[in-house]
Design an enzyme around this catalytic site. Sequence first.
Site, PDB file in Angstrom:
ATOM      1  N   SER A 141       0.852  -1.181   0.000  1.00 35.35           N
ATOM      2  CA  SER A 141       0.000   0.000   0.000  1.00 35.35           C
ATOM      3  C   SER A 141       0.891   1.235   0.000  1.00 35.35           C
ATOM      4  CB  SER A 141      -0.890   0.022   1.255  1.00 35.35           C
ATOM      5  OG  SER A 141      -1.524   1.279   1.426  1.00 35.35           O
ATOM      6  N   TYR A 154      -2.209  -0.480  10.233  1.00 32.99           N
ATOM      7  CA  TYR A 154      -2.396  -0.911   8.850  1.00 32.99           C
ATOM      8  C   TYR A 154      -1.108  -0.671   8.069  1.00 32.99           C
ATOM      9  CZ  TYR A 154      -3.789  -0.578   3.941  1.00 32.99           C
ATOM     10  OH  TYR A 154      -3.848  -0.714   2.573  1.00 32.99           O
TER      11      TYR A 154
END
Length: 266
Positions: A141, A154
Site C-alpha cells: 500500500s 495498517y
Amino acid sequence: MQVADKVIVVTGGGSGIGRALVLQLLAKGAQVVAVDLNAESLEETGRLARAGERLSTHVLNVAHREEAEALPAAVVARHGAVDGLINNAGIIQPFARVNELDYVAIERVMEVNFYGTLYMTKAFLPYLLKRPEAHIVNISSMGGFLPVPGQSLYGASKAAVKLLTEGLYAELLGTPVRVTVVFPGAVATNITTNSGVEVRQSEGRRSSLKPLPPEEAARRIIAGMEQNRFRVLVGSDARLMDFLYRLAPAWATRFIQRQMRSLLGG
C-alpha cells in the site's frame, strides 16, 4: 511472466481489486483460482466471470495457516499446476491512534495483511519453484512506505509486506520465480465495509483526488506482473507521495498528518 495459459491464485477475489484481477486474468487466457472469506461475494465473482472450468472458487480465511497450507494441493488437483500467486486480500484498521486501538483490532490487521500474505506465500512457494516460470505478486500500500496517522497499524502491516516481498525478490534471484510488490494509492473499493470499519459522515468528505477504478488498478498490476517489474506504483497519488517521501520525508509526513487531522478529531 505472461499470464495466458497460466494458473494464477488471487486472494480477496470476491470484490474490489481482487475481483477485477480475476476477471481480467480470465480475459487474458489464464486459469484462475479465486479465494475469499466471503462466500456470497465470491459466488458473484463466479457469476460475472462465466468462465466455466477455467475458474475455481475457494472460501477460506488466509489468516488461518491450516487453511492456507491445504489450498495448494486442492489447486493442483483441480487445475493440474499453479504458476502464480497474487496476495491481494487485506483490511484496514479503525481510524484511530495507536493509543486508542485495542489489541483485537491490532492483531486482526496484522493477521490478515501480513500473516495471510506470509502463509499463502509459504504454502505455494514450493509448488512455484517447480514450474518453468512463476510469479508472486504481493499487494502492499502507499501506507506501507508513507506513515498515515490513524492507520499506523495498517501501515505497519503493509510495510511488513513490502520488506517481506523485497526480501523474497532477493532470495529468489536465479530461480524461476519472479516477485513484484505493488503500492496502490486510493482505489474505489469497499475495503471499509469488508474491514468492518465505520466511517463517520465527517470522515466521508470528498477528496480532491479521484480514486482509481479497481479495473484500472488491476490492469496496472497485471501489466507489472507480465513485465516482471520489481515494484509497481498504482495511481498518481502513490507516485507523487513516493517521490515526495523520498525527497523530504518529514515534510511529507506532516502533509499527510494535516490531511488526516479531521479523522482523528483535531
